[in-house]
Design an enzyme around this catalytic site. Structure first.
Site, PDB file in Angstrom:
ATOM      1  N   ASP A  29      -1.944   6.575   6.140  1.00 47.09           N
ATOM      2  CA  ASP A  29      -2.966   5.647   5.612  1.00 47.09           C
ATOM      3  C   ASP A  29      -3.332   4.612   6.729  1.00 47.09           C
ATOM      4  O   ASP A  29      -2.689   3.924   7.081  1.00 47.09           O
ATOM      5  CB  ASP A  29      -2.357   4.770   4.199  1.00 47.09           C
ATOM      6  CG  ASP A  29      -3.432   3.858   3.714  1.00 47.09           C
ATOM      7  OD1 ASP A  29      -4.583   3.580   4.642  1.00 47.09           O
ATOM      8  OD2 ASP A  29      -2.922   2.993   3.068  1.00 47.09           O
TER       9      ASP A  29
ATOM     10  N   LYS B 113     -12.388  -1.741   6.152  1.00 45.51           N
ATOM     11  CA  LYS B 113     -11.696  -2.805   7.016  1.00 45.51           C
ATOM     12  C   LYS B 113     -12.374  -2.679   8.534  1.00 45.51           C
ATOM     13  O   LYS B 113     -12.859  -3.688   9.190  1.00 45.51           O
ATOM     14  CB  LYS B 113     -10.044  -2.373   6.997  1.00 45.51           C
ATOM     15  CG  LYS B 113      -9.370  -3.206   6.057  1.00 45.51           C
ATOM     16  CD  LYS B 113      -9.235  -2.581   4.638  1.00 45.51           C
ATOM     17  CE  LYS B 113      -8.719  -3.424   3.697  1.00 45.51           C
ATOM     18  NZ  LYS B 113      -8.096  -2.532   2.854  1.00 45.51           N
TER      19      LYS B 113
ATOM     20  N   TRP C 198       0.904  -1.148   0.082  1.00 44.82           N
ATOM     21  CA  TRP C 198      -0.125   0.005   0.040  1.00 44.82           C
ATOM     22  C   TRP C 198       0.777   1.201  -0.021  1.00 44.82           C
ATOM     23  O   TRP C 198       0.482   2.307  -0.529  1.00 44.82           O
ATOM     24  CB  TRP C 198      -0.863   0.139   1.266  1.00 44.82           C
ATOM     25  CG  TRP C 198      -1.916  -1.156   0.966  1.00 44.82           C
ATOM     26  CD1 TRP C 198      -2.039  -2.407   1.942  1.00 44.82           C
ATOM     27  CD2 TRP C 198      -3.092  -1.387   0.047  1.00 44.82           C
ATOM     28  NE1 TRP C 198      -2.994  -2.929   1.666  1.00 44.82           N
ATOM     29  CE2 TRP C 198      -3.367  -2.594   0.537  1.00 44.82           C
ATOM     30  CE3 TRP C 198      -3.119  -0.695  -1.131  1.00 44.82           C
ATOM     31  CZ2 TRP C 198      -4.448  -3.438  -0.424  1.00 44.82           C
ATOM     32  CZ3 TRP C 198      -4.179  -1.375  -1.808  1.00 44.82           C
ATOM     33  CH2 TRP C 198      -5.047  -2.681  -1.491  1.00 44.82           C
TER      34      TRP C 198
HETATM   35  C1  LIG Z   1      -7.197  -1.846   1.845  1.00 47.15           C
HETATM   36  C2  LIG Z   1      -6.334  -1.026   2.009  1.00 47.15           C
HETATM   37  C3  LIG Z   1      -6.067   0.018   0.889  1.00 47.15           C
HETATM   38  C4  LIG Z   1      -6.906  -0.053  -0.293  1.00 47.15           C
HETATM   39  O1  LIG Z   1      -8.050   0.454   0.069  1.00 47.15           O
HETATM   40  P1  LIG Z   1      -9.307   0.864  -1.130  1.00 47.15           P
HETATM   41  O2  LIG Z   1     -10.447   1.342  -0.431  1.00 47.15           O
HETATM   42  O3  LIG Z   1      -9.566  -0.522  -1.635  1.00 47.15           O
HETATM   43  O4  LIG Z   1      -8.593   1.770  -2.235  1.00 47.15           O
HETATM   44  C5  LIG Z   1      -5.276   0.962   1.231  1.00 47.15           C
HETATM   45  N1  LIG Z   1      -4.296   0.963   2.079  1.00 47.15           N
HETATM   46  C6  LIG Z   1      -4.502  -0.267   3.173  1.00 47.15           C
HETATM   47  C7  LIG Z   1      -3.591  -0.025   4.412  1.00 47.15           C
HETATM   48  C8  LIG Z   1      -5.430  -1.365   3.143  1.00 47.15           C
HETATM   49  O5  LIG Z   1      -5.444  -2.061   3.936  1.00 47.15           O
END
Ligand SMILES: *Cc1c(COP(=O)(O)O)cnc(C)c1O
Length: 362
Positions: free
Chosen positions: A173, A197, A104
């Site tokens: 993030d 998540k 990511w």
């Molecule tokens: C799942 C995830 C993403 C991707 O997220 P989307 O909403 O599908 O774009 C980005 N960063 C992390 C840490 C993730 O776990």
């Protein structure tokens, strides 16, 4: 066909608290006495106003945000944020620092480069297959921001403490660990999290932005790609993802009123992770893939002695109503994602299964 609900260890979209799902079900045909479903009412109605305002207010209380912070809801997932961040914050000749801790982070870095802008990769854990969180990072004092991925969903690592960037705004993030633990928000210029998540369904990304970061946003960007548009219009410049925001509101209500806040949640999450890591550490059968000090409390990643046994483990678990234990397709192995909504009972059921499986196959 299953009659019962399974223990859900999916990485995302992931488990939601059962009381939240029940409340959605109960109120689905007649939301708050409106005679309509929450998916049928105007986003400009008093009913929806109450929903989004409560979601924002609860976020502020749970994370202890002061008035400098705005809570925004943006579509496009965390992946759109990878691109919006450099687009909104990085001007001509400026650069940002990025720490590369896996897939990511790498995707976030790539979006800077696509725009012809500069991402200084100031630290990386690629040398050991992203199994740890780097320390002693030489952040640049003239970076516009410093970007990290607080929890690495795929590799199962997590920042136990956030790095000191000496005043450079941190951008994180937090898709897979937002609302899982309390932390000091002051060093952060932007926090973002795809909801699917830990806080809701897919379709919306929560972005928490500090007002000084809004000042960096150029007017020239398209309206829907500017944080200022979302901030000025309280996330309602256009139709927001109403149902996803409603679910977030209910999850946050559950977190605040039923669980009792982030300190409590953190305590429960630590206990949950501890149960699984102690089994992993108890012998040679299971092997954790993350270094001990960098282990994630949200995604427990591990291997078995062979890929054959891993396949059997995942399959047998499924037959026992334990779902979602397959590692990410890019790394293989096994992964138990144990976000807020996955309770201690589910973890204990998994722990018992792991012990039995080891006895029978070890
Ligand atoms: C799942 C995830 C993403 C991707 O997220 P989307 O909403 O599908 O774009 C980005 N960063 C992390 C840490 C993730 O776990």
């Amino acid at each position: 066909m299953k009659e019962n609900r399974v223990c859900n260890f999916n990485a995302g979209p992931a488990a939601l608290p059962l009381p939240v799902l029940e409340e959605i079900k109960d109120s689905f045909l007649n939301f708050n006495g409106s005679g309509m479903s929450v998916t049928e009412i105007s986003h400009r109605s008093k009913w929806f106003d109450d929903v989004i305002n409560d979601a924002v207010a609860r976020t502020k209380r749970l994370l202890n945000l002061d008035d400098r912070f705005r809570v925004l809801f943006i579509q496009g997932g965390a992946s759109l944020q990878f691109c919006m961040i450099p687009m909104n914050f990085l001007g001509q000749g400026q650069s940002a620092d990025y720490v590369n801790t896996g897939t990511w982070s790498a995707k976030a870095i790539k979006e800077v480069q696509i725009q012809g802008k500069t991402a200084n990769v100031v630290a990386s854990s690629e040398d050991k297959d992203f199994s740890y969180i780097p320390g002693n990072i030489p952040f640049n004092s003239d970076a516009v921001y410093a970007h990290i991925t607080s929890n690495n969903t795929i590799k199962g690592t997590q920042w136990a403490e956030f790095p000191d960037t000496k005043g450079v705004p941190l951008v994180s993030d937090m898709s897979s660990d937002i609302m899982s633990r309390p932390f000091d928000v002051n060093p952060f210029g932007l926090i973002y999290a795809g909801a699917q998540k830990n806080i809701g369904p897919a379709g919306v990304c929560m972005a928490i932005i500090r007002e000084d970061m809004l000042e960096k946003v150029p007017d020239s960007l398209p309206s829907m790609l500017k944080y200022t548009t979302f901030s000025k219009k309280d996330s309602m410049y256009n139709t927001p993802p109403c149902f996803a925001i409603y679910t977030i509101q209910l999850v946050l209500k559950w977190l605040e009123d039923t669980v009792g806040g982030l300190e409590k949640m953190d305590g429960i999450n630590r206990k949950k992770a501890d149960v699984l890591y102690s089994i992993i550490d108890s012998g040679d059968f299971y092997r954790g893939t993350a270094e001990t000090g960098s282990r994630s409390l949200m995604n427990v990643t591990f291997r078995l002695p062979s890929e054959e046994l891993e396949k059997k483990f995942i399959q047998t678990a499924l037959e026992n109503d334990l779902g979602g234990l397959k590692g990410h397709r890019s790394v293989g192995g096994c992964r138990a994602s144990i976000y807020n909504a996955t309770g201690l009972e589910a973890i204990e059921t998994l722990a018992d299964f792991m012990k039995t499986f080891e006895k029978e196959n070890g």
